[in-house]
Design a protein around this motif. Structure first.
Motif, mmCIF file in Angstrom:
data_model
loop_
_atom_site.group_PDB
_atom_site.id
_atom_site.type_symbol
_atom_site.label_atom_id
_atom_site.label_comp_id
_atom_site.label_asym_id
_atom_site.label_seq_id
_atom_site.Cartn_x
_atom_site.Cartn_y
_atom_site.Cartn_z
ATOM 1 N N LEU A 61 95.928 -13.418 18.688
ATOM 2 C CA LEU A 61 96.876 -12.527 17.926
ATOM 3 C C LEU A 61 96.842 -11.019 18.139
ATOM 4 C CD1 LEU A 61 99.305 -11.623 15.991
ATOM 5 C CD2 LEU A 61 97.828 -12.500 14.130
ATOM 6 N N ALA A 62 97.527 -10.306 18.859
ATOM 7 C CA ALA A 62 97.229 -9.010 18.960
ATOM 8 C C ALA A 62 98.040 -8.035 18.079
ATOM 9 C CB ALA A 62 97.662 -8.631 20.376
ATOM 10 N N ASP A 63 97.640 -7.850 17.030
ATOM 11 C CA ASP A 63 98.507 -7.428 15.787
ATOM 12 C C ASP A 63 98.683 -5.967 15.898
ATOM 13 O OD1 ASP A 63 99.968 -8.037 13.393
ATOM 14 O OD2 ASP A 63 98.207 -8.432 12.169
ATOM 15 N N GLU A 64 99.951 -5.735 15.793
ATOM 16 C CA GLU A 64 100.389 -4.055 15.895
ATOM 17 C C GLU A 64 99.834 -3.566 17.112
ATOM 18 O OE1 GLU A 64 100.963 -2.071 11.750
ATOM 19 O OE2 GLU A 64 98.909 -3.206 11.598
ATOM 20 N N ILE A 65 100.054 -4.120 18.305
ATOM 21 C CA ILE A 65 99.548 -3.780 19.534
ATOM 22 C C ILE A 65 99.954 -2.390 19.729
ATOM 23 C CG2 ILE A 65 101.451 -4.671 20.779
ATOM 24 C CD1 ILE A 65 99.758 -5.484 22.913
ATOM 25 N N ASN A 66 100.928 -1.870 19.373
ATOM 26 C CA ASN A 66 101.449 -0.483 19.916
ATOM 27 C C ASN A 66 100.890 0.641 18.945
ATOM 28 O OD1 ASN A 66 103.022 -1.297 17.626
ATOM 29 N ND2 ASN A 66 104.575 0.242 17.882
ATOM 30 N N ARG A 67 99.665 0.257 18.019
ATOM 31 C CA ARG A 67 98.806 1.380 17.416
ATOM 32 C C ARG A 67 97.619 1.556 18.180
ATOM 33 N NH1 ARG A 67 100.622 2.909 12.875
ATOM 34 N NH2 ARG A 67 102.082 1.515 11.413
ATOM 35 N N ALA A 68 97.321 0.967 19.285
ATOM 36 C CA ALA A 68 96.138 1.242 20.130
ATOM 37 C C ALA A 68 96.671 2.343 21.152
ATOM 38 C CB ALA A 68 95.651 -0.110 20.683
ATOM 39 N N SER A 69 95.675 2.762 21.880
ATOM 40 C CA SER A 69 96.216 3.827 22.955
ATOM 41 C C SER A 69 96.453 3.300 24.055
ATOM 42 C CB SER A 69 94.873 4.724 22.955
ATOM 43 O OG SER A 69 93.881 4.064 23.689
ATOM 44 N N PRO A 70 96.872 3.651 25.084
ATOM 45 C CA PRO A 70 97.311 3.134 26.408
ATOM 46 C C PRO A 70 96.230 2.442 27.099
ATOM 47 C CG PRO A 70 98.795 5.066 26.286
ATOM 48 C CD PRO A 70 97.701 5.236 24.908
ATOM 49 N N THR B 126 102.470 -8.484 18.155
ATOM 50 C CA THR B 126 103.426 -7.934 17.237
ATOM 51 C C THR B 126 103.459 -6.227 17.186
ATOM 52 O OG1 THR B 126 101.802 -7.894 15.169
ATOM 53 C CG2 THR B 126 102.909 -9.829 15.679
ATOM 54 N N GLN B 127 104.558 -5.919 16.806
ATOM 55 C CA GLN B 127 104.766 -4.518 16.374
ATOM 56 C C GLN B 127 105.796 -4.212 15.668
ATOM 57 O OE1 GLN B 127 105.229 -2.172 20.198
ATOM 58 N NE2 GLN B 127 107.509 -3.421 20.638
ATOM 59 N N ASN B 128 105.671 -3.079 15.056
ATOM 60 C CA ASN B 128 106.742 -2.675 14.038
ATOM 61 C C ASN B 128 107.531 -1.653 14.634
ATOM 62 O OD1 ASN B 128 108.299 -1.439 11.722
ATOM 63 N ND2 ASN B 128 106.394 -1.249 10.600
ATOM 64 N N PRO B 129 109.049 -2.080 14.678
ATOM 65 C CA PRO B 129 109.781 -1.061 15.380
ATOM 66 C C PRO B 129 110.370 0.333 14.699
ATOM 67 C CG PRO B 129 111.213 -2.722 14.543
ATOM 68 C CD PRO B 129 109.680 -3.128 14.129
ATOM 69 N N GLU C 102 108.298 2.270 12.734
ATOM 70 C CA GLU C 102 107.196 3.018 12.331
ATOM 71 C C GLU C 102 106.739 3.811 13.881
ATOM 72 O OE1 GLU C 102 104.077 1.891 10.045
ATOM 73 O OE2 GLU C 102 105.258 1.514 8.344
ATOM 74 N N SER C 103 106.700 5.077 13.788
ATOM 75 C CA SER C 103 106.374 5.598 15.130
ATOM 76 C C SER C 103 105.223 6.658 15.024
ATOM 77 C CB SER C 103 107.505 6.572 15.779
ATOM 78 O OG SER C 103 108.162 7.419 14.840
ATOM 79 N N ARG C 104 104.830 6.954 13.793
ATOM 80 C CA ARG C 104 103.590 7.845 13.799
ATOM 81 C C ARG C 104 102.211 7.074 14.157
ATOM 82 N NH1 ARG C 104 102.945 11.244 8.386
ATOM 83 N NH2 ARG C 104 104.711 12.309 9.247
ATOM 84 N N GLY C 105 101.645 7.486 14.949
ATOM 85 C CA GLY C 105 100.368 6.936 15.132
ATOM 86 C C GLY C 105 100.407 5.810 16.068
ATOM 87 N N THR C 106 101.579 5.675 16.721
ATOM 88 C CA THR C 106 101.849 4.569 17.715
ATOM 89 C C THR C 106 102.051 5.037 18.969
ATOM 90 O OG1 THR C 106 104.171 4.351 17.621
ATOM 91 C CG2 THR C 106 102.823 3.328 15.835
ATOM 92 N N TYR C 107 101.931 3.975 20.029
ATOM 93 C CA TYR C 107 102.005 4.323 21.600
ATOM 94 C C TYR C 107 102.877 3.254 22.282
ATOM 95 C CZ TYR C 107 97.792 6.897 20.712
ATOM 96 O OH TYR C 107 96.509 7.888 20.154
ATOM 97 N N PRO C 108 104.217 3.697 22.679
ATOM 98 C CA PRO C 108 105.080 2.584 23.366
ATOM 99 C C PRO C 108 104.423 2.071 24.301
ATOM 100 C CG PRO C 108 106.122 4.862 22.921
ATOM 101 C CD PRO C 108 104.532 4.994 22.677
ATOM 102 N N LEU C 109 104.728 0.748 24.435
ATOM 103 C CA LEU C 109 104.042 -0.156 25.558
ATOM 104 C C LEU C 109 104.618 0.095 26.719
ATOM 105 C CD1 LEU C 109 103.298 -1.753 22.811
ATOM 106 C CD2 LEU C 109 103.660 -3.897 24.199
ATOM 107 N N PRO C 110 103.931 0.587 27.905
ATOM 108 C CA PRO C 110 104.419 0.890 29.183
ATOM 109 C C PRO C 110 105.114 -0.388 29.815
ATOM 110 C CG PRO C 110 102.232 0.488 29.326
ATOM 111 C CD PRO C 110 102.553 0.488 27.657
ATOM 112 N N GLU C 111 105.936 -0.160 30.701
ATOM 113 C CA GLU C 111 106.593 -1.345 31.273
ATOM 114 C C GLU C 111 105.792 -2.357 31.944
ATOM 115 O OE1 GLU C 111 109.983 -1.864 31.459
ATOM 116 O OE2 GLU C 111 110.174 0.027 30.315
ATOM 117 N N ALA C 112 104.613 -1.929 32.559
ATOM 118 C CA ALA C 112 103.618 -2.884 33.235
ATOM 119 C C ALA C 112 103.262 -3.754 31.795
ATOM 120 C CB ALA C 112 102.593 -2.257 33.779
#
Length: 210
Positions: A103-112, A145-148, A150-160
């Protein structure tokens, strides 16, 4: 045990916890049986983490949860080689990626950079560490999982990264009557605490071949 019977046993086990989410359960199991990975994008409190746990607890397999944060490093996911001064040798310590269900919880909170640690694992079921290839489990399934909102402190997942997921969907809010049943079931304890495995890894191998 036939593939349909295996599927139904897992479905019924998860449904004990996830009230009113029959469609989401079917989508999850479709990806799980086909060897794909799933990205759940929804608001807090809709049951994303609970759904992942219900699946993991329904299968007699190893399960690890990774809470993604801005300071998470690739080595926190993959593992690290540590020098032991007692025997003066390096020892490999596996990270949580070496599990059957992750389970990768709130995956978009980590850096690319940290997100990229999952690219090879999700595409080829292996990781490259210290110049060596290390194979992952035969059953390897990532539910992120990711929260759609909240954008502060998040990094959009790249296409890859997005390309590594077989399905992306949301759970949505359940009907009022289902919500009443869900809350009533938690008066004494959370239903997730009563979930027991109903199939083993051999059964999952049969399910994947169907």
């Amino acid at each position: 045990m036939a593939g349909r019977e295996i599927y139904q046993k897992i479905h019924d086990n998860i449904q004990k916890v996830m009230k009113g989410q029959a469609v989401a359960i079917r989508k999850l199991l479709a990806a799980f049986a086909s060897g794909g990975h799933v990205l759940l994008e929804d608001y807090p409190g809709t049951g994303k983490t609970t759904l992942a746990k219900a699946l993991a607890f329904s299968v007699d397999a190893s399960f690890k949860r990774i809470q993604f944060t801005p300071d998470l490093l690739p080595s926190d996911i993959l593992g690290i080689t540590i020098f032991d001064q007692n025997d003066r040798t390096f020892h490999w310590h596996e990270g949580p990626i070496f599990a059957n269900i992750v389970l990768a919880d709130e995956i978009n909170r980590a850096s690319p950079r940290t997100q990229s640690a999952l690219l090879e694992a999700m595409a080829e079921a292996q990781v490259s560490v210290d110049g060596q290839l290390k194979k992952l489990q035969d059953l390897f399934f990532v539910l992120a999982t990711q929260n759609p909102v909240e954008s502060r402190g998040t990094y959009p997942l790249p296409e890859a990264q997005m390309d590594r997921f077989a399905l992306q969907f949301s759970l949505g809010y359940i009907q009022p009557e289902d919500e009443v049943d869900l809350l009533s079931a938690q008066i004494e304890q959370h239903p997730i605490d009563t979930i027991a495995s109903c199939v083993d890894l051999e059964a999952i191998a049969v399910l994947e071949r169907v």
